[in-house]
Design an enzyme around this catalytic site. Structure first.
Site, PDB file in Angstrom:
ATOM      1  N   SER A 143      -7.733   0.861   3.240  1.00  0.00           N
ATOM      2  CA  SER A 143      -8.194   0.383   1.931  1.00  0.00           C
ATOM      3  C   SER A 143      -9.401  -0.533   2.088  1.00  0.00           C
ATOM      4  CB  SER A 143      -7.052  -0.391   1.269  1.00  0.00           C
ATOM      5  OG  SER A 143      -7.484  -0.966   0.053  1.00  0.00           O
ATOM      6  N   SER A 144     -10.098  -0.707   0.983  1.00  0.00           N
ATOM      7  CA  SER A 144     -11.184  -1.707   0.932  1.00  0.00           C
ATOM      8  C   SER A 144     -10.785  -2.910   0.095  1.00  0.00           C
ATOM      9  CB  SER A 144     -12.437  -1.091   0.294  1.00  0.00           C
ATOM     10  OG  SER A 144     -12.869   0.008   1.027  1.00  0.00           O
TER      11      SER A 144
ATOM     12  N   THR B  31      -3.939  -0.703  -7.280  1.00  0.00           N
ATOM     13  CA  THR B  31      -4.733   0.497  -7.575  1.00  0.00           C
ATOM     14  C   THR B  31      -3.911   1.767  -7.697  1.00  0.00           C
ATOM     15  OG1 THR B  31      -6.676   1.745  -6.840  1.00  0.00           O
ATOM     16  CG2 THR B  31      -5.162   1.054  -5.132  1.00  0.00           C
TER      17      THR B  31
ATOM     18  N   ASN C  87      -6.118   4.289  -7.232  1.00  0.00           N
ATOM     19  CA  ASN C  87      -7.318   4.821  -6.582  1.00  0.00           C
ATOM     20  C   ASN C  87      -8.338   5.244  -7.642  1.00  0.00           C
ATOM     21  OD1 ASN C  87      -9.073   5.322  -4.556  1.00  0.00           O
ATOM     22  ND2 ASN C  87      -8.305   7.360  -4.084  1.00  0.00           N
TER      23      ASN C  87
ATOM     24  N   ARG D 277       0.837  -1.184   0.000  1.00  0.00           N
ATOM     25  CA  ARG D 277       0.000   0.000   0.000  1.00  0.00           C
ATOM     26  C   ARG D 277       0.883   1.248   0.000  1.00  0.00           C
ATOM     27  NH1 ARG D 277      -5.077   1.639  -1.230  1.00  0.00           N
ATOM     28  NH2 ARG D 277      -6.133   2.724   0.443  1.00  0.00           N
TER      29      ARG D 277
ATOM     30  N   GLY E 254     -13.535  -1.467  -7.217  1.00  0.00           N
ATOM     31  CA  GLY E 254     -14.863  -0.926  -6.887  1.00  0.00           C
ATOM     32  C   GLY E 254     -14.920  -0.120  -5.608  1.00  0.00           C
ATOM     33  N   GLY E 255     -13.764   0.383  -5.121  1.00  0.00           N
ATOM     34  CA  GLY E 255     -13.773   1.228  -3.918  1.00  0.00           C
ATOM     35  C   GLY E 255     -14.428   0.491  -2.765  1.00  0.00           C
TER      36      GLY E 255
ATOM     37  N   THR F  50      -9.384   0.455  -9.985  1.00  0.00           N
ATOM     38  CA  THR F  50      -8.496  -0.437  -9.270  1.00  0.00           C
ATOM     39  C   THR F  50      -8.539  -1.665 -10.123  1.00  0.00           C
ATOM     40  OG1 THR F  50      -9.008   0.579  -7.178  1.00  0.00           O
ATOM     41  CG2 THR F  50      -8.365  -1.727  -7.088  1.00  0.00           C
TER      42      THR F  50
ATOM     43  N   ASP G  40      -7.877   8.232   0.273  1.00  0.00           N
ATOM     44  CA  ASP G  40      -8.405   7.117   1.076  1.00  0.00           C
ATOM     45  C   ASP G  40      -8.219   7.344   2.572  1.00  0.00           C
ATOM     46  OD1 ASP G  40      -9.636   5.509  -0.776  1.00  0.00           O
ATOM     47  OD2 ASP G  40      -7.957   4.142  -1.045  1.00  0.00           O
TER      48      ASP G  40
HETATM   49  O1  DON Z   1      -7.895   1.058  -1.642  1.00  0.00           O
HETATM   50  C1  DON Z   1      -9.073   1.333  -1.843  1.00  0.00           C
HETATM   51  O2  DON Z   1      -9.976   0.909  -1.176  1.00  0.00           O
HETATM   52  C2  DON Z   1      -9.409   2.205  -3.032  1.00  0.00           C
HETATM   53  N1  DON Z   1      -8.300   3.052  -3.346  1.00  0.00           N
HETATM   54  C3  DON Z   1      -9.831   1.352  -4.166  1.00  0.00           C
HETATM   55  C4  DON Z   1     -10.282   2.148  -5.359  1.00  0.00           C
HETATM   56  C5  DON Z   1     -11.053   1.376  -6.346  1.00  0.00           C
HETATM   57  O3  DON Z   1     -11.365   0.224  -6.162  1.00  0.00           O
HETATM   58  C6  DON Z   1     -11.504   2.077  -7.541  1.00  0.00           C
HETATM   59  N2  DON Z   1     -12.117   1.169  -8.458  1.00  0.00           N
HETATM   60  N3  DON Z   1     -13.111   1.067  -8.947  1.00  0.00           N
END
Ligand code: DON
Length: 576
Positions: A455-456, A402, A404, A111, A476-477, A384, A426
C-alpha cells in the site's frame, strides 16, 4: 443522537431543503438531511476531519459524549462506510497510526489479504498478458476485507461500548441521509459499473439520475451493521454476513471462502518512528510503503536547508522531486508484505544509504529514471479516505482506509449491502506491469495466498516535545506519500498554516513514469523552470484530499486543536 434522528421526518421536503454551504467555521448540528461543509474548525477539547460532514460530526458527537479519539475514529469510519460509500467501507481495509495519552505509539494493520486460492498468475491470460480488468473490477478483484477486524482491534483503546459507536452508522443506513453533489455525480458515473458487476439489485442504482439532496437508504447495510453490533467481528467474518459474501463470490466468479474470512486477523505492528530535526514522525510500516517512503524523503532533504530555499522555489521543488523519484524506485524494487518477503527496511532508511542515494543529485538538473535505479541493497481511483482525530487528553489518531478504486470492485454483497474492495490490483500482477496508479513492482509484491498487497497509505503523526502536534493523511494512491511529505515540509520548513499546507498546489514524481505530475493551479512559471531543467511536467487532476489536525500545547495542557479539511473535496472539519 438517536433522538435527533427520530425528530426528523424522512420526506422529500427535507431533501429539497438540503444545501451545501461552504463556511469557515463548523456550525452544523447533526442533521442527516441538512448539513453544511466547514473547511476549518478550532476547539480546545477535540476535533475530527474526514471526507464527509456527517462522518466528522458523528465523530464529534462521540467526543462530546466522553469518547476519546479512538472512539471517534471508530464511529467516524463506520459512518463513512454509510455516507461515503465510494471509499468508506466495511468491505475494504486500512491502517491506523496513533499516539496515546500515555505516550505509546501504535500502528494497526487491517489491510486486506489475498484469498487462500489466489496465485501469482491469477490475472494473466494464457499468453501471459495482464488482465487488469479482472484485478480492478468485479468479484475476482477483492482481497479478504480487514476493516471490521481493524475496528475491533482499535476498540481495545476506546472508552465507549462498540454498540454506541456503531449506532450512528446504523441510523444513517436505516433512515437514510441526503447525498452531496459529489456523491450524486459519482453514483451516476458508476451506474453502468454497478449494473455490470452486480448479481442482485443494489441501493446505488435507480432509474432517474441521482441529484444532490436525494435520500440514500441502505437497509441491507443497516442489517449487516446490526449483526456486527450484536455479534462483534463474528457478525462479519462468520455466520450470515460471511455466507452472503461467499454466496456473492460464487455467483460472480470470486474466490473468497468462509475459511478466508474466519481466519482474517488485524495485526498491531511496530510503527515507523524517526526524528526529523526537532520533531518525531510516526508512520505506518509494511505492508504500507508510506512510513518508509516518508522517512526516506524527509531524511534525504534534512541536511539541505530547504527552509531557506522557500515554498515553491524552483530549488526546493526540484530537490523534492528528486527525493521522491529515488524513494519510489526503491518502493518498486524492495517493498511488499514483510510477513512474506524480506524488506530491507533498516538499510533503506539508514543515513548512510540515503546519503549514498543523493550522491548523483545535481541541483538544477533532472536525473532521468533510466539512470536512477533502486539503490544497491545487500539481500536482506481514486478512492481512499483519511480521517484525523484528536481529543482533549492528548490521544491523536490518523486512519487511512480504502476500497482501492472508487466504489472498489463495484460489487455489492447481495443481501448484505456493502461494497467489496478491488485491492488485489495493488499487488504487482506481473513484474513491470503498472497497476491503476501507475505503480510497478516485482517479486516483493507478487501475489501469494494470505499475503497483504503493498500500500501507499500514509497515516502519519508528528510529535513535538514528545506530544502529538500534527495528525496527517490523505487518499490518492501512489500520490499519498508525496502529499504527506509535502504537507509536512510545508509546515515544518516553510512555516505554513495547516490550511495553506493542505490547499496550495502539489506535485508528484513516482520514478516511473518519468514525469512530474502537477495540479492544474501549479504556478506556470515554475512549470517552465522545471522544463528548462529537463523535466517532463504533466498537469493532472487534484492530488489528494488531505486532512490535518494541529494541536498546540501550553506546557502540559492542550491550548487549541485546529482541524483542516481539504478544499479539493466535500471534506469537513469539526471541533469543539
Ligand atoms: O493502498 C493503496 O495504496 C491504494 N489502494 C490506495 C488507493 C487510493 O488512495 C485511491 N484514492 N484516491
Amino acid at each position: 443522537m438517536k433522538q435527533v434522528f427520530s425528530r426528523l421526518m424522512l420526506s422529500s421536503a427535507w431533501a429539497l431543503m438540503f444545501v451545501v454551504i461552504f463556511t469557515k467555521q463548523a456550525t452544523a448540528q447533526l442533521n442527516p438531511y441538512q448539513y453544511s461543509i466547514a473547511k476549518s474548525a478550532v476547539g480546545k477539547k477535540g476535533a475530527v476531519a474526514s471526507a464527509h460532514p456527517l462522518a466528522s460530526e458523528v465523530g464529534l458527537q462521540i467526543l462530546k459524549k466522553g469518547g476519546n479519539a479512538f472512539d471517534a475514529a471508530v464511529a467516524t469510519q463506520l459512518a463513512l462506510a454509510v455516507v461515503y460509500p465510494g471509499a468508506g467501507n466495511i468491505g475494504g481495509g486500512g491502517f491506523l497510526v496513533a499516539h496515546t495519552q500515555t505516550g505509546k505509539s501504535i500502528a494497526i494493520d487491517y489491510r486486506e489479504k489475498a484469498p487462500g486460492a489466489a496465485n501469482r498468475n491469477m490475472y494473466l491470460d494464457k499468453e501471459g498478458n495482464p488482465r487488469l480488468d479482472l484485478s480492478q473490477s468485479g468479484h475476482l478483484a477483492s482481497g479478504v476485507p480487514g476493516t471490521v477486524a481493524g475496528l475491533f482491534t482499535t476498540h481495545a483503546y476506546c472508552k465507549l461500548p462498540f454498540a454506541e459507536l456503531i449506532e450512528p452508522a446504523i441510523a444513517l443506513a436505516e433512515k437514510g441521509f441526503s447525498i452531496t453533489k459529489g456523491e450524486a455525480s459519482a453514483l451516476n458515473n458508476h451506474k453502468n459499473g454497478f449494473i455490470k458487476y452486480n448479481t442482485r439489485p443494489t441501493a446505488f442504482v435507480k432509474d432517474q439520475p441521482w441529484k444532490e439532496g436525494d435520500t440514500l437508504v441502505q437497509a441491507e447495510l443497516a442489517a449487516t451493521l446490526k449483526r456486527i453490533r450484536d455479534k462483534g467481528a463474528a457478525g462479519f467474518y462468520e455466520g450470515e454476513t460471511a455466507q452472503f459474501i461467499v454466496q456473492e463470490m460464487q455467483r460472480g466468479g470470486g474466490i473468497i471462502t468462509l475459511e478466508d474470512l474466519k481466519s482474517y486477523k488485524a495485526i498491531e505492528r511496530n510503527p515507523i518512528v524517526f526524528n526529523y530535526k526537532e520533531h518525531t514522525i510516526i508512520g505506518m510500516p509494511m505492508p504500507s510503503s508510506g512510513g518508509v517512503l516518508t522517512q526516506q524523503m524527509l531524511k534525504m532533504i534534512e541536511n539541505r536547508s530547504i527552509g531557506t530555499m522557500g515554498f515553491h522555489s524552483k530549488e526546493a521543488v526540484q530537490l523534492m522531486i528528486e527525493v521522491e523519484r529515488r524513494a519510489y524506485a526503491d518502493r518498486a524494487e524492495f517493498m511488499g508484505d514483510q510477513d512474506f518477503v524480506k524488506v530491507p527496511v533498516k538499510r533503506l532508511t539508514s543515513d548512510s544509504y540515503l546519503q549514498e542515494r543523493m550522491k548523483d543529485f545535481v541541483a538544477g538538473q533532472a536525473s532521468p529514471s533510466t539512470t536512477i535505479k533502486a539503490g544497491a541493497i545487500q539481500p536482506e481511483s481514486e478512492e481512499t479516505t483519511h480521517l484525523s482525530v484528536a481529543d482533549q487528553w492528548g490521544n491523536a489518531v490518523a486512519v487511512t482506509t480504502t476500497l482501492n478504486g472508487g466504489y472498489g470492485s463495484m460489487t455489492v454483497v447481495g443481501g448484505a449491502g456493502f461494497l467489496m474492495n478491488n485491492e488485489m490490483d495493488d499487488f504487482s500482477v506481473k513484474p513491470g506491469v503498472a497497476n491503476m496508479y501507475g505503480a510497478v513492482g516485482k517479486e516483493a509484491n507478487a501475489i501469494q495466498p494470505g499475503k497483504r498487497m503493498l500500500s501507499s497509505m500514509t497515516p502519519t503523526l508528528v510529535l513535538k516535545n514528545e506530544k502529538p502536534y500534527l495528525v496527517i493523511g490523505t487518499p490518492g494512491g501512489t500520490t499519498i506519500p508525496t502529499s504527506v511529505f509535502q504537507t509536512i515540509v510545508n509546515m515544518l520548513e516553510f512555516g505554513q498554516s495547516p490550511l495553506d499546507a493542505v490547499n496550495l498546489p502539489k506535485f508528484h514524481h513516482q520514478w516511473l513514469p518519468d514525469q512530474v505530475m502537477v495540479e492544474k493551479d501549479f504556478p506556470s512559471t515554475l512549470k517552465t523552470d522545471l522544463e528548462k531543467m529537463g523535466y517532463k511536467v504533466t498537469p493532472r487532476g487534484q492530488i489528494g484530499r488531505t486532512e490535518v489536525i494541529k494541536i498546540s500545547w501550553k506546557g502540559k495542557r492542550i491550548d487549541t486543536i485546529e482541524a483542516v479539511a481539504d478544499k479539493r473535496g466535500e471534506d469537513h472539519a469539526s471541533a469543539y
